[in-house]
Write a protein that holds these residues in place. Structure first.
Motif, PDB file in Angstrom:
ATOM      1  N   CYS A 176       0.837  -1.195   0.000  1.00  0.00           N
ATOM      2  CA  CYS A 176       0.000   0.000   0.000  1.00  0.00           C
ATOM      3  C   CYS A 176       0.876   1.251   0.000  1.00  0.00           C
ATOM      4  O   CYS A 176       1.974   1.254   0.556  1.00  0.00           O
ATOM      5  N   ASN A 211      -7.676  -1.169  -0.791  1.00  0.00           N
ATOM      6  CA  ASN A 211      -7.183  -2.081   0.224  1.00  0.00           C
ATOM      7  C   ASN A 211      -7.844  -3.440   0.060  1.00  0.00           C
ATOM      8  O   ASN A 211      -9.053  -3.534  -0.135  1.00  0.00           O
ATOM      9  N   CYS A 218      -2.602  -4.097  -0.465  1.00  0.00           N
ATOM     10  CA  CYS A 218      -3.506  -3.435  -1.400  1.00  0.00           C
ATOM     11  C   CYS A 218      -3.686  -4.271  -2.657  1.00  0.00           C
ATOM     12  O   CYS A 218      -2.783  -5.018  -3.050  1.00  0.00           O
TER      13      CYS A 218
END
Length: 664
Positions: free
Chosen positions: A528, A538, A544
């Motif tokens: 992420c 997410n 992610c």
């Protein structure tokens, strides 16, 4: 003719080259594994019968950059020819370190190449090439783009949130690289066929001491890195005489290699006020051994004078063994004492007053991992070429390639908590990602190569699509570790065009245009981006999902245009000028697709103009690069142990240089 699969192998000097060949798309038949998206072939200049030589030098005063290249070549006897090339380069660097009061990276580089060509008999030619390179650097060009926050940092850090070729890094980073390469090529005329043997040996030693991972004036962490690598390869191939109804090449290949890597990561937690038992040292030695053999064949059926079909097949088997060990030590309170495996270093009673800030976030898991893997891959290719009635050739290509799997040298943490103020990547789970699988690609291409305007111009056009499976990525975990894993699947589509036009006898124009559409179709465990950045979605696992997103370094549009003009000033004097522009569309420079590290669309202009003798004996030139002084991000990454911090490496600022050369 010798395969270089490690990125550090390509640090050997690019000098005294005859030509550079860039081959697009998988090249697995003749070039082998890991040529999954193309291959670059660097062909050294060969010894000559007649004695000749050249000396060239350049000087860029802004960064005190000095470079000298020279070669001599000629016959040593009736049957032996030799060539010797040397290179020497120094510079002070283009990033100002305001904390250490110096410019960096300071570079000192030398290279030497000797090549011999021997007519051993009427049927046998032997070529021997020996190379040695060494590079020393002090400092890195990396700078902070956003420091983020360091919990309990001892006072405010210097403002370093603007990428402007400055840094406050306190690490006295010193890099040393030394490599040796050897190639022995035997070409034997076997009737009308040619039997070729290529024996290659390559090794290097690399070290970097006191690399500053946090890029601040406070020493939070530092790395010492050491690597040794050696490789021995043997290829034998038989080539048909050519011009027959069927032309072919068959061969076999073997390579063995060994890599040794060690990383000593120091965590100076007391410098930033963490009430943990001690400063820490993580020692990580890694080894990997590999053996590969392959057989390959490619044949072209000349069906008609204007129609050809080429098919190829390569079968490869590879075995690898790997080991990685990690041991954590304290540096002061219990000198040399090992911390037991699995201790949650930051989840200690001493941190009870800090609430949830650090609890459960960072676990250092000592481990001793070993593994072995075997893989066998069959990679076919097919190419159809048709010459039209005009000066054009159209073609269709199907090709496949693969990048071999292996073992991860730099995995470190088990960051299993979703309460993650440092933005660590939870994928780094001790030894779970120690092994990764091979990456595979399949490419389809339709194109044409055309001659235009009675030979004064040429235009090449291609449409392509590449489908990747088990695509390999390297993900920084936010501390000291880079974790290699198989991201999933991706599809890349695009169009490429390039052409040249001799507009007049003195003016040549050339250009290249590319459109690229990269899309992740399966990548759920991606890193992420930083705190407050919401580019990808997410996945619910602390990582992610990049599905539907682009990749790092994949601008949608790229364009280059060049104009080369020669003006005759007299019978023996010319003014030669080249102006080029290189455009890249906006793109991400970090694998986390952090919007702070997205480089906007920009154009870089370069100019070279000089005087030269018409017989090319001498020339002097003025060179300007990045004329408009664009601040362009080349590379981005997270800052180690920072809460949301990111860094970048910028392209060189505007640079002017003087060049001169003399041939004899």
């Amino acid at each position: 003719g010798v395969y270089y699969g490690r990125s550090l192998q390509s640090r050997s000097a690019f000098m005294d080259l005859e030509r550079v060949e860039v081959l697009r798309g998988p090249q697995s038949i003749l070039f082998g594994k890991n040529s999954i998206a193309g291959a670059i072939s660097l062909v050294s200049a060969k010894p000559t019968e007649d004695f000749e030589g050249k000396v060239s030098a350049s000087y860029a005063p802004q960064f005190n950059e000095q470079e000298i290249n020279a070669y001599v070549s000629g016959a040593l006897s009736d049957t032996l020819r030799g060539r010797l090339a040397v290179r020497d380069r120094q510079e002070d660097g283009f990033v100002e370190n305001l904390h250490l009061n110096r410019d960096q990276p300071q570079t000192d580089e030398q290279a030497l190449r000797a090549m011999f060509e021997w007519d051993a008999s009427d049927d046998l030619i032997a070529t021997l090439k020996l190379e040695h390179s060494n590079i020393d650097k002090i400092g890195r060009p990396r700078e902070a783009l956003d420091l983020g926050t360091y919990p309990q940092a001892a006072g405010p850090l210097q403002d370093d949130s603007t990428a402007n070729h400055t840094t406050f890094a306190d690490g006295d980073s010193a890099m040393s690289f030394e490599s040796d390469n050897l190639m022995l090529k035997l070409d034997y005329a076997l009737g009308d066929h040619t039997l070729t043997s290529i024996t290659g040996y390559s090794d290097y030693k690399y070290s970097e001491l006191d690399y500053d991972g946090d890029i601040t004036e406070v020493k939070v962490n530092s790395l010492d890195m050491f690597e040794e690598f050696d490789q021995l390869s043997q290829e034998i191939r038989l080539v048909s005489p050519g011009g027959e109804n069927v032309d072919y090449i068959v061969g076999a290949f073997y390579q063995t290699s060994e890599q040794k890597y060690q990383e000593n990561a120091a965590l100076h937690v007391r410098n930033v006020g963490f009430p943990v038992p001690s400063n820490l040292l993580l020692v990580r030695p890694f080894t990997q051994e590999s053996d590969t053999w392959a057989v390959f064949a490619q044949a072209t059926w000349n069906i008609q004078d204007n129609l050809r079909v080429t098919g190829g097949l390569r079968y490869t088997e590879e075995s690898k063994t790997g080991s990685r060990k990690q041991t954590t030590y304290t540096l002061d309170d219990v000198a040399g004492g090992a911390i037991p495996a699995g201790v949650e270093v930051f989840n200690t009673p001493a941190l009870a007053g800090f609430g949830n800030l650090l609890s459960g976030v960072f676990r250092i898991v000592d481990h001793d991992l070993r593994g072995s893997r075997d893989e066998d891959v069959l990679t076919p290719s097919l190419n159809i070429q048709y010459d039209t009635d005009g000066d054009a050739m159209v073609y269709f290509t199907y090709s496949s390639g693969y990048k071999s799997g292996g073992f991860d040298a730099r995995g470190i943490n088990d960051a299993t908590s979703t309460n993650n103020p440092f933005n660590f990547s939870p994928i780094a789970s001790g030894g779970d990602n120690f092994e990764f699988d091979e990456e595979e690609a399949t490419t389809y291409e339709l194109g044409a190569k055309m001659g235009l305007l009675d030979g004064a111009a040429e235009l090449n056009v291609s449409l392509f699509q590449t489908d990747y499976e088990q695509m390999q990525v390297s993900v920084f975990d936010g501390t000291f570790g880079f974790n290699v894993l198989n991201a999933g699947a991706a599809t890349v589509r695009g169009i490429e065009m390039d052409g040249r036009w001799m507009a007049t006898e003195s003016l040549t124009l050339s250009s290249g245009l590319a459109y690229l559409d990269f899309e992740w179709t399966d990548y759920d465990e991606a890193p992420c981006p930083g705190v407050g950045i919401s580019t990808p979605s997410n996945s619910g696992s602390g990582n992610c999902s990049f599905a539907g997103m682009e990749n790092v370094q994949t601008p949608e549009w790229t364009l280059n245009v060049s104009a080369n003009h020669v003006y005759s000033m007299s019978d023996n004097l010319e003014l030669r000028t080249t102006l080029d522009a290189n455009f890249k569309d906006n793109h991400y420079t970090s694998g986390s697709l952090d919007e702070r590290q997205e480089q906007g669309a920009a154009t870089v202009w370069n100019l070279r103009t000089g005087l030269a003798s018409t017989d090319d004996v001498w020339q002097v030139a003025f060179v300007g690069k990045n004329l408009t002084n664009q601040d362009i991000m080349n590379y981005g990454a997270k800052i180690s142990l920072s809460n949301g911090g990111v860094s970048t490496e910028l392209m060189r600022p505007r640079t002017f240089a003087l060049e001169g050369s003399y041939s004899f």
